[in-house]
Design a protein around this motif. Structure first.
Motif, short mmCIF file in Angstrom:
data_model
loop_
_atom_site.label_atom_id
_atom_site.label_comp_id
_atom_site.label_asym_id
_atom_site.label_seq_id
_atom_site.Cartn_x
_atom_site.Cartn_y
_atom_site.Cartn_z
N ASP A 117 45.24 100.02 17.13
CA ASP A 117 44.16 99.80 16.17
C ASP A 117 43.48 101.13 15.84
OD1 ASP A 117 42.90 96.60 17.46
OD2 ASP A 117 44.89 97.24 16.79
N TYR A 171 26.66 100.85 9.14
CA TYR A 171 27.99 100.70 9.72
C TYR A 171 29.05 101.15 8.72
CZ TYR A 171 25.74 97.44 13.00
OH TYR A 171 24.92 96.87 13.96
N PHE A 186 45.17 96.61 9.06
CA PHE A 186 44.72 95.50 9.87
C PHE A 186 45.05 95.76 11.34
CE2 PHE A 186 43.20 92.65 6.78
CZ PHE A 186 44.04 92.70 5.68
N PRO A 187 44.21 95.36 12.28
CA PRO A 187 42.90 94.75 12.02
C PRO A 187 41.89 95.76 11.55
CG PRO A 187 43.19 95.10 14.37
CD PRO A 187 44.49 95.49 13.72
N TYR A 188 41.10 95.38 10.55
CA TYR A 188 40.04 96.26 10.10
C TYR A 188 39.05 96.49 11.24
CZ TYR A 188 41.56 95.34 5.27
OH TYR A 188 42.27 95.25 4.11
N THR A 189 38.36 97.60 11.22
CA THR A 189 37.46 97.93 12.31
C THR A 189 36.18 98.58 11.80
OG1 THR A 189 38.90 99.86 12.66
CG2 THR A 189 39.05 98.09 14.27
N PHE A 190 35.07 98.20 12.41
CA PHE A 190 33.76 98.78 12.11
C PHE A 190 33.48 99.92 13.08
CE2 PHE A 190 31.68 95.99 9.09
CZ PHE A 190 32.32 94.77 9.24
N GLY A 191 32.66 100.87 12.62
CA GLY A 191 32.07 101.81 13.54
C GLY A 191 31.02 101.10 14.38
N GLN A 192 30.52 101.79 15.40
CA GLN A 192 29.58 101.15 16.32
C GLN A 192 28.17 101.06 15.77
OE1 GLN A 192 30.38 104.31 16.38
NE2 GLN A 192 28.79 105.55 17.37
N VAL A 207 33.32 87.75 10.43
CA VAL A 207 32.79 88.89 11.16
C VAL A 207 31.79 88.34 12.16
CG1 VAL A 207 31.42 91.02 11.01
CG2 VAL A 207 33.09 90.47 9.21
N GLN A 252 28.75 89.18 15.39
CA GLN A 252 27.80 90.14 15.91
C GLN A 252 27.17 89.58 17.18
OE1 GLN A 252 24.58 91.30 13.19
NE2 GLN A 252 24.68 93.36 14.04
N GLY A 271 26.70 95.56 17.60
CA GLY A 271 27.19 95.89 16.27
C GLY A 271 28.10 94.82 15.68
N LEU A 272 28.61 95.12 14.50
CA LEU A 272 29.48 94.20 13.79
C LEU A 272 30.92 94.31 14.31
CD1 LEU A 272 28.22 94.97 10.17
CD2 LEU A 272 27.57 93.04 11.62
N TRP A 331 34.77 92.91 13.18
CA TRP A 331 35.67 92.19 12.29
C TRP A 331 36.52 91.25 13.12
CZ3 TRP A 331 40.89 91.65 11.69
CH2 TRP A 331 41.35 91.24 10.43
N SER A 384 40.90 87.59 8.91
CA SER A 384 40.92 87.51 7.46
C SER A 384 42.04 86.59 7.01
CB SER A 384 41.09 88.89 6.83
OG SER A 384 42.40 89.38 7.07
N HIS A 416 45.17 87.72 9.47
CA HIS A 416 45.12 88.82 10.43
C HIS A 416 43.98 88.57 11.39
CE1 HIS A 416 47.95 91.28 8.11
NE2 HIS A 416 47.34 90.80 7.03
N TYR A 417 44.14 89.07 12.62
CA TYR A 417 43.14 88.85 13.66
C TYR A 417 42.83 90.14 14.41
CZ TYR A 417 44.38 83.95 12.94
OH TYR A 417 44.61 82.72 12.38
N ASP A 450 42.34 92.09 17.87
CA ASP A 450 43.06 91.95 19.14
C ASP A 450 42.31 91.04 20.11
OD1 ASP A 450 44.23 95.43 19.28
OD2 ASP A 450 44.89 93.70 18.09
N TYR A 501 29.64 85.36 11.02
CA TYR A 501 29.43 85.40 9.59
C TYR A 501 30.73 85.10 8.85
CZ TYR A 501 25.15 88.19 10.47
OH TYR A 501 23.93 88.65 10.88
N LEU A 540 37.92 91.17 1.40
CA LEU A 540 38.33 91.92 2.58
C LEU A 540 37.34 93.04 2.90
CD1 LEU A 540 42.19 92.18 2.08
CD2 LEU A 540 40.88 90.51 3.41
#
Lengths: 107, 115
Positions: A1, A87, A94-100, B37, B39, B44-45, B47, B50, B59-60, B62, B95, B100
């Motif tokens: 990821d 953020y 995929f998988p999409y990821t956010f910063g902290q 999404v 929290q 934090g957020l 993902w 989708s 998609h998931y 991990d 949420y 996407l």
């Protein structure tokens, strides 16, 4: 990821200051990066997509730049309503990821 | 006006299951990719998952792959997240969001996993 690392994790600034938040991807993501703002107790709001495209209604003091692995969100002149947590989100792989997150507080 | 309304949150024991739903209105649901999404409290957020417009691609993250299932019913303008083998670390506000790179978000549904 793909890992997204924001810096700083928290910062304090004053109204009128110019602020820059950075986001670094663990591998290249071209310009597939978005920025979100979240105020306490509220839903996140998208500010920027495609690294530099401002969403409708977002003040022009916000701007985004970068490509590849390094990105920045800049607020040119902080306003009281800008104090929030920001953020980044990579939407390249995929998988999409956010910063902290980066919490921006009033000095 | 775009609206997304989550439901189905609640308290569940570790190892249990729960289904979240998201009712959409104000846009052509069948033409939008949708995501979940979450929290965790004070965090934090993250993902989660989708699903494409026609459910062809899912998609998931991990952390939930193999335990959570995202689905949608375009006829009913509804998005779902079926969560199984829940763990304490799944405790979060979930949420539902459109696109996407989400431009509209629901208010969230709180899921608490605790014995």
């Amino acid at each position: 990821d793909i890992q997204m690392t924001q810096s700083p994790s928290a910062m304090s600034a004053s109204v009128g200051d110019r602020v820059t938040i950075t986001c670094r991807a663990s591998q290249g993501i071209s310009n597939f990066l978005a920025w979100f703002q979240q105020k306490p107790g509220t839903v996140p709001q998208r500010l920027i997509y495609g690294a530099s495209n401002l969403d409708n209604g977002v003040p022009s003091r916000f701007s985004g730049s970068g490509s590849g692995t390094d990105f920045t969100l800049t607020i040119s002149s902080l306003q009281p309503e800008d104090f929030a947590t920001y953020y980044c989100l990579q939407h390249h792989t995929f998988p999409y990821t956010f910063g902290q997150g980066t919490k921006l507080e009033i000095k | 006006e775009v609206q997304l309304l989550e439901s189905g949150g609640g308290l569940v024991k570790p190892g249990g299951s729960l289904r979240l739903s998201c009712a959409a209105s104000g846009f052509i649901f069948g033409t939008s990719n949708m995501i979940w999404v979450r929290q965790a409290p004070g965090k934090g957020l993250e993902w989660v998952a989708s699903i494409s417009r026609g459910s062809d691609y899912v998609h998931y993250a991990d952390s939930v792959r193999g335990r959570f299932t995202i689905s949608r019913d375009n006829s009913y303008m509804s998005l779902s997240l079926y969560m199984t083998y829940l763990r304490a670390e799944d405790t979060a506000l979930y949420y539902c969001a459109r696109d996407l790179v989400p431009d509209y978000w629901g208010q969230g549904a709180l899921v608490t996993v605790s014995s």
